[in-house]
Design a protein around this motif. Structure first.
Motif, PDB file in Angstrom:
ATOM      1  N   VAL A 279     -41.209  -9.246  -8.139  1.00  0.00           N
ATOM      2  CA  VAL A 279     -40.589  -8.171  -7.367  1.00  0.00           C
ATOM      3  C   VAL A 279     -39.119  -8.073  -7.739  1.00  0.00           C
ATOM      4  N   SER A 280     -38.506  -7.002  -7.343  1.00  0.00           N
ATOM      5  CA  SER A 280     -37.089  -6.805  -7.650  1.00  0.00           C
ATOM      6  C   SER A 280     -36.240  -7.854  -6.942  1.00  0.00           C
ATOM      7  N   ASP A 293     -43.281  -6.376   4.549  1.00  0.00           N
ATOM      8  CA  ASP A 293     -42.803  -5.006   4.365  1.00  0.00           C
ATOM      9  C   ASP A 293     -41.961  -4.849   3.115  1.00  0.00           C
ATOM     10  N   LEU A 294     -41.562  -5.969   2.493  1.00  0.00           N
ATOM     11  CA  LEU A 294     -40.761  -5.898   1.276  1.00  0.00           C
ATOM     12  C   LEU A 294     -41.601  -5.574   0.047  1.00  0.00           C
ATOM     13  N   PHE A 295     -42.897  -5.714   0.151  1.00  0.00           N
ATOM     14  CA  PHE A 295     -43.777  -5.462  -0.978  1.00  0.00           C
ATOM     15  C   PHE A 295     -44.318  -4.038  -0.905  1.00  0.00           C
ATOM     16  N   ASP A 296     -44.369  -3.389  -2.053  1.00  0.00           N
ATOM     17  CA  ASP A 296     -44.850  -2.012  -2.136  1.00  0.00           C
ATOM     18  C   ASP A 296     -46.192  -2.030  -2.859  1.00  0.00           C
ATOM     19  N   PHE A 297     -47.273  -1.792  -2.085  1.00  0.00           N
ATOM     20  CA  PHE A 297     -48.616  -1.806  -2.648  1.00  0.00           C
ATOM     21  C   PHE A 297     -49.167  -0.399  -2.837  1.00  0.00           C
ATOM     22  N   SER A 298     -48.329   0.621  -2.770  1.00  0.00           N
ATOM     23  CA  SER A 298     -48.821   1.997  -2.839  1.00  0.00           C
ATOM     24  C   SER A 298     -49.396   2.323  -4.217  1.00  0.00           C
ATOM     25  N   SER A 301     -52.975   0.561  -4.298  1.00  0.00           N
ATOM     26  CA  SER A 301     -53.866   0.636  -3.144  1.00  0.00           C
ATOM     27  C   SER A 301     -54.958   1.671  -3.368  1.00  0.00           C
TER      28      SER A 301
END
Length: 432
Positions: A279-280, A293-298, A301
Motif C-alpha cells: 500500500v502507499s 478503511d485504509l485499504f481500497d478494494f474497489s 471487488s
C-alpha cells in the motif's frame, strides 16, 4: 582408569555390551558408508552392531548406546514408547540430524526429545564470513565448548589413550541445525558470534540420576569420514562417547545458565515479501478509527451495485433485453477436406525371374588372363588339364569335341594355327 578400560570392565560385568546403529528409518549416515572411520574407532571400545529390524525392547536389550544417525522416516507410537522406556531404563541414546531439521528429514524425533527438554530446529547454521572452509554451511567454531563447567569435567585421557587437553575445542560444524534446550537438559556447544544464528546451542546432553543419557547433535556430518579428522572433531567424539558409555563425565552440577545463549529470532522471508503488493506509504491526514478503511478494494471487488443501471441502459439505447447467447465462431480458413482413413490393399509381389549364374570374370576376361588363371591353378602333374583348358579358351574346339583329340593333337592344331598367323603377317598371342 582410561575410558576404554572402564568400558571393558563394565562389559565384563554385563552392564554394557555393544554400540547399536539403527538403519530402519532410512538413515542418511550408515556405518559401512559414511561412518567407516567412526566404526573403526568405536570398535576399540565396544562392539559395533547394526539394527535392521523394527525398534523394540528385544532389539535394544543388549545396546549400551543406541544411535539414530539422521533418520528420514517417522517413528510410530510403539517405537517412541520403546525408546522412552530404553532411556528411562538406563540406556544411552545419541540423536543426530542435519540442516533443515524435521522438515528436511521428514521425521518426528522431536516428539521424543521434547520430553527431555531438547528440540532440533528447522534451520541451518551459516558462517557469516569465509574462514578455512569454502561452503558457508561448513562452519568453523573456535572455542566451541562454551559451557565452562564442562571443561573441568573432561577426562585426562581419550578413548584412544592420548592426552586430552583441558581447553575449549575448535570444531567444524558442517550442514547442521540449532537446538532449543531447556532444563533439565544442558547445552554444551554454541554457534558463537561468527555464525548465524548467533550464540545458539548446537549440542545438548541429558542425564538424570537413575535414568539413562541422551546426547543430541544438530549435525550428523561432524562424525562422517570427511570431517571426523578435521579440527578437534575427533576429540569431541571421544568426549561425547565417554559421556554415553561411562560415568566419567557428570553433568548433574552443570548449569544451563553458564552458557551464553541468545534468543531465537525469526527472520522474515524478505524475498517473498518483496513480491507482494504494498500500500502507499503516504499516510492520510485523518487516520480512521478502523485500519481496514485504509485499504481500497474497489478495483478488485465483485458486486452487483451497478446491475440496475446496466439494465436500464437497454431501454435508453432501444436494445431488447435478453440473456446473452453463445456466438458460434466462424473461421475464415476452411478446414481441409476429410478423407477416409483407409489404406489400399497390399498384394504379394511377384518373385524375381530365374537367371542363370555367370562367372563375370570368366565371361569378360581376356583369353590371356583366363589362360594365366588356369596356369596358376595347375602344377607339374596337371599338364594335360592345362593343354585341354587352353585349347578350349582359345576356341580351337569349334565344331569338335575335346574328348576326341589327345593332348598331342591339340598342341599340333595350335602350332598349325600359329604358323597360319605368321604366314598372314598377324601377331600371335602374347603368351606364345
Amino acid at each position: 582408569m582410561t575410558p576404554k578400560a572402564e568400558a571393558e570392565e563394565q562389559v565384563s560385568q554385563g552392564a554394557m555390551t555393544s554400540i547399536l546403529f539403527d538403519e530402519t528409518k532410512s538413515e542418511q549416515f550408515r556405518v559401512l558408508d559414511q561412518y567407516r572411520s567412526l566404526h573403526g574407532q568405536l570398535g576399540t571400545v565396544l562392539p559395533v552392531e547394526i539394527n535392521k529390524e523394527e525398534i523394540c525392547d528385544e532389539a535394544l536389550k543388549s545396546a549400551r548406546v543406541f544411535i539414530l544417525a539422521a533418520p528420514r522416516e517417522k517413528f510410530n507410537q510403539s517405537e517412541l514408547d520403546c525408546l522412552k522406556k530404553y532411556v528411562d531404563g538406563g540406556g544411552s541414546l545419541l540423536v543426530m540430524l542435519g540442516d533443515g531439521g524435521e522438515n528436511q528429514y521428514s521425521t518426528n524425533i522431536n516428539f521424543l526429545l521434547e520430553e527431555y527438554g531438547i528440540m532440533i530446529n528447522n534451520d541451518s547454521v551459516i558462517r557469516t564470513h569465509y574462514y578455512k572452509y569454502f561452503h558457508p554451511k561448513e562452519c568453523h567454531l573456535p572455542n566451541a565448548i562454551s559451557n565452562p563447567t564442562l571443561i573441568g569435567a573432561l577426562p585426562h585421557t581419550s578413548s584412544s589413550g592420548k592426552k586430552a587437553a583441558r581447553s575449549a575445542f575448535n570444531l567444524v560444524y558442517p550442514y547442521g541445525a540449532t537446538l532449543n534446550v531447556a532444563k533439565p537438559a544442558v547445552p554444551i556447544l554454541s554457534s558463537g558470534h561468527l555464525c548465524f544464528p548467533s550464540c545458539r546451542p548446537l549440542c545438548a546432553l541429558y542425564h538424570k540420576q537413575g535414568v539413562g543419557k541422551i546426547a543430541v547433535v544438530g549435525s550428523g556430518h561432524m562424525f562422517s569420514d570427511a570431517y571426523l579428522d578435521k579440527e578437534d572433531n575427533g576429540k569431541f567424539k571421544d568426549v561425547l562417547f565417554t559421556f554415553l558409555c561411562t560415568d566419567s563425565i557428570d553433568i548433574s552440577y552443570m548449569d544451563a545458565d553458564d552458557i551464553e545463549v541468545s534468543d531465537y529470532y525469526m527472520v522474515p522471508d524478505t524475498a517473498r515479501l518483496a513480491e507482494n503488493l504494498k500500500v502507499s506509504l503516504n499516510a492520510p491526514q485523518d487516520i480512521p478509527a478502523s485500519y481496514m478503511d485504509l485499504f481500497d478494494f474497489s478495483l478488485t471487488s465483485i458486486n452487483t451495485n451497478h446491475f440496475l443501471e446496466a439494465k436500464n441502459s437497454y431501454e435508453l439505447l432501444g436494445v431488447k433485453y435478453e440473456q446473452l447467447k453463445l456466438i458460434m465462431p466462424e473461421f475464415e480458413t476452411p478446414l481441409p477436406a476429410l478423407q477416409p482413413s483407409v489404406f489400399p490393399p497390399t498384394f504379394r509381389e511377384l518373385s524375381v525371374p530365374p537367371l542363370e549364374l555367370y562367372d563375370l570374370d570368366e565371361a569378360f576376361s581376356s583369353e590371356a588372363a583366363r589362360i594365366a588363371q588356369v596356369a596358376n591353378k595347375c602344377g607339374d602333374s596337371d599338364l594335360a588339364y592345362f593343354i585341354s583348358s587352353a585349347y578350349e579358351i582359345l576356341g580351337m574346339n569349334a565344331g569338335n569335341s575335346i574328348s576326341q583329340k589327345s593332348e598331342k593333337e591339340m598342341l599340333y592344331s595350335m602350332a598349325l594355327q600359329i604358323a597360319s598367323f605368321k604366314k598372314q603377317g598377324q601377331t600371335p598371342l602374347d603368351i606364345f
